[in-house]
Design a protein around this motif. Structure first.
Motif, PDB file in Angstrom:
ATOM      1  N   ASP A 221       0.867   4.258  -2.822  1.00 35.84           N
ATOM      2  CA  ASP A 221       0.707   5.676  -2.509  1.00 35.84           C
ATOM      3  C   ASP A 221       1.844   6.506  -3.104  1.00 35.84           C
ATOM      4  O   ASP A 221       1.625   7.608  -3.627  1.00 35.84           O
ATOM      5  CB  ASP A 221       0.668   5.867  -0.984  1.00 35.84           C
ATOM      6  CG  ASP A 221      -0.590   5.254  -0.368  1.00 35.84           C
ATOM      7  OD1 ASP A 221      -1.565   5.045  -1.118  1.00 35.84           O
ATOM      8  OD2 ASP A 221      -0.586   4.983   0.851  1.00 35.84           O
TER       9      ASP A 221
ATOM     10  N   GLN B  42       0.832  -1.205   0.000  1.00 37.38           N
ATOM     11  CA  GLN B  42       0.000   0.000   0.000  1.00 37.38           C
ATOM     12  C   GLN B  42       0.866   1.255   0.000  1.00 37.38           C
ATOM     13  O   GLN B  42       0.552   2.249  -0.673  1.00 37.38           O
ATOM     14  CB  GLN B  42      -0.917  -0.014   1.220  1.00 37.38           C
ATOM     15  CG  GLN B  42      -1.926   1.127   1.242  1.00 37.38           C
ATOM     16  CD  GLN B  42      -2.856   1.088   0.040  1.00 37.38           C
ATOM     17  OE1 GLN B  42      -3.391   0.028  -0.288  1.00 37.38           O
ATOM     18  NE2 GLN B  42      -3.059   2.217  -0.635  1.00 37.38           N
ATOM     19  N   ASP B  43       1.975   1.238   0.738  1.00 40.67           N
ATOM     20  CA  ASP B  43       2.901   2.386   0.738  1.00 40.67           C
ATOM     21  C   ASP B  43       3.472   2.610  -0.659  1.00 40.67           C
ATOM     22  O   ASP B  43       3.601   3.753  -1.111  1.00 40.67           O
ATOM     23  CB  ASP B  43       4.029   2.142   1.738  1.00 40.67           C
ATOM     24  CG  ASP B  43       3.533   2.193   3.180  1.00 40.67           C
ATOM     25  OD1 ASP B  43       2.430   2.729   3.406  1.00 40.67           O
ATOM     26  OD2 ASP B  43       4.249   1.687   4.076  1.00 40.67           O
TER      27      ASP B  43
ATOM     28  N   GLN C  96       1.281   6.869  -6.789  1.00 41.20           N
ATOM     29  CA  GLN C  96       0.186   7.795  -7.066  1.00 41.20           C
ATOM     30  C   GLN C  96       0.651   9.236  -6.929  1.00 41.20           C
ATOM     31  O   GLN C  96       0.266  10.105  -7.722  1.00 41.20           O
ATOM     32  CB  GLN C  96      -0.968   7.518  -6.106  1.00 41.20           C
ATOM     33  CG  GLN C  96      -2.222   8.330  -6.400  1.00 41.20           C
ATOM     34  CD  GLN C  96      -2.799   8.026  -7.773  1.00 41.20           C
ATOM     35  OE1 GLN C  96      -2.927   6.855  -8.132  1.00 41.20           O
ATOM     36  NE2 GLN C  96      -3.133   9.042  -8.548  1.00 41.20           N
ATOM     37  N   ASN C  97       1.507   9.513  -5.945  1.00 46.05           N
ATOM     38  CA  ASN C  97       2.044  10.864  -5.790  1.00 46.05           C
ATOM     39  C   ASN C  97       2.887  11.263  -6.990  1.00 46.05           C
ATOM     40  O   ASN C  97       2.815  12.407  -7.472  1.00 46.05           O
ATOM     41  CB  ASN C  97       2.876  10.943  -4.505  1.00 46.05           C
ATOM     42  CG  ASN C  97       2.020  10.848  -3.253  1.00 46.05           C
ATOM     43  OD1 ASN C  97       0.836  11.183  -3.283  1.00 46.05           O
ATOM     44  ND2 ASN C  97       2.609  10.400  -2.149  1.00 46.05           N
TER      45      ASN C  97
END
Length: 266
Positions: A151, A147-148, A154-155
Motif C-alpha cells: 500500500d 500488504q502494508d 502504491q501511494n
C-alpha cells in the motif's frame, strides 16, 4: 598282585570320570552367559550404564553372532532403556530365531507389536495444535506487513504519476502564428528530467548556431549530440520546450541521450 591293583585303580578312575561327565549341566546357554563381553554387559546393566551395556552386548554378538541371550538383552535395552523401536524389533526377532522354543515367546511377540506401534507413531507424528496455531498467526502477521508495504509503494507511485502529469502539462507546446502543431503522444518524463524545469527563451531562433552539427529538414532540423550535452541544454540552445523535443523524438529516452545520437529539432 600289583598288576591287579593297577587294573582296579584304572577301573575306578573310569567310573569316576563317567559319573562326573553325567552330572555336568548342558553347556549351550551357560556358554553364552559366560562369554566375557556378555558378563560385562550384565554388570553394566546392574550399574545402570545402559549405553555401555549395549556396547558390551554388541561385542558379545561379534564373538558369537548366534547368541540368543545377547540378542534378548539388546532387545530389552533398546525397548526400555535406550529407546530405539526398530533396533528392539530386530533383536527380539533374532532372539526368537535362535531360540524358537523360548518360554517367553508370547511376551516377546507382544513387545514386538508394541515397538511397531511406537515406530509408526514416531513416523506419523504431527505437530501439536498450539504449534500449528502459532505458525499460522506468524504467517498472518507477515502477510499483513507485506500488504502494508504494498500500500505504501502504491501511494508513492500515485504521487509520482500526479507529479509527472503536472510537469507534462507545463511542457506541452503552445501554437503560435497559426502554425500547425503535430499531435504528440502522451509521454511520461523520467525522474532524471523531472527536476529540470522548461526554459523559455525570448531571443530569436534564427541566429542560434549550436556547436554540434545540425541540418534543416523541412519543418525541422537534426541535431547530433556532442559530449557533455543534455536534453535540457539542447532545448535552451534551440529555444524549444522539453515536451516539443520529446514529441519530435517519440521513443527516445531524453534522460539517456548519447554522443553521436541524432535528434529531431521541431
Amino acid at each position: 598282585m600289583s598288576f591287579w591293583i593297577r587294573v582296579l585303580f584304572v577301573a575306578v578312575a573310569l567310573c569316576v570320570s563317567a559319573a562326573l561327565s553325567g552330572c555336568l549341566p548342558d553347556q549351550g546357554q551357560s556358554d553364552e552367559e559366560k562369554e566375557p563381553h556378555f558378563v560385562l554387559g550384565q554388570s553394566r546393566v546392574n550399574a545402570m550404564d545402559y549405553q555401555g551395556a549395549v556396547e558390551a552386548f554388541e561385542e558379545s554378538l561379534e564373538v558369537n553372532p548366534h547368541s540368543a541371550q545377547a540378542h534378548y538383552q539388546l532387545a530389552m535395552l533398546y525397548d526400555t532403556k535406550v529407546p530405539d523401536p526398530a533396533a528392539a524389533i530386530y533383536h527380539y526377532q533374532e532372539y526368537l530365531k535362535f531360540d524358537p522354543d523360548a518360554a517367553n515367546a508370547g511376551i516377546v511377540n507382544q513387545r514386538i507389536e508394541a515397538c511397531k506401534q511406537q515406530l509408526a507413531a514416531d513416523v506419523l507424528a504431527l505437530p501439536s495444535t498450539s504449534v500449528t496455531q502459532q505458525q499460522l498467526e506468524k504467517l498472518i502477521e507477515q502477510n499483513r506487513q507485506l500488504q502494508d508495504q504494498v500500500d505504501q509503494l502504491q501511494n508513492e507511485v500515485d504521487k509520482w504519476r500526479a507529479y509527472y502529469a503536472s510537469v507534462q502539462a507545463m511542457t506541452n507546446p503552445v501554437p503560435q502564428n497559426n502554425a500547425v502543431v503535430a499531435q504528440t503522444p502522451t509521454v511520461q518524463p523520467t525522474p532524471a528530467l523531472s527536476d529540470q524545469s522548461p526554459v523559455i527563451e525570448t531571443h530569436s531562433e534564427t541566429h542560434v548556431e549550436p556547436h554540434s552539427s545540425s541540418t534543416d529538414f523541412g519543418q525541422g532540423r537534426e541535431h547530433e549530440v556532442v559530449a557533455g550535452e543534455t536534453a535540457a541544454a539542447i532545448c535552451r540552445r534551440y529555444g524549444i520546450h522539453l515536451g516539443e523535443l520529446q514529441a519530435a523524438n517519440p521513443g527516445v529516452n531524453l534522460s539517456r541521450i548519447r554522443v553521436g545520437q541524432i535528434l529531431k529539432i521541431p
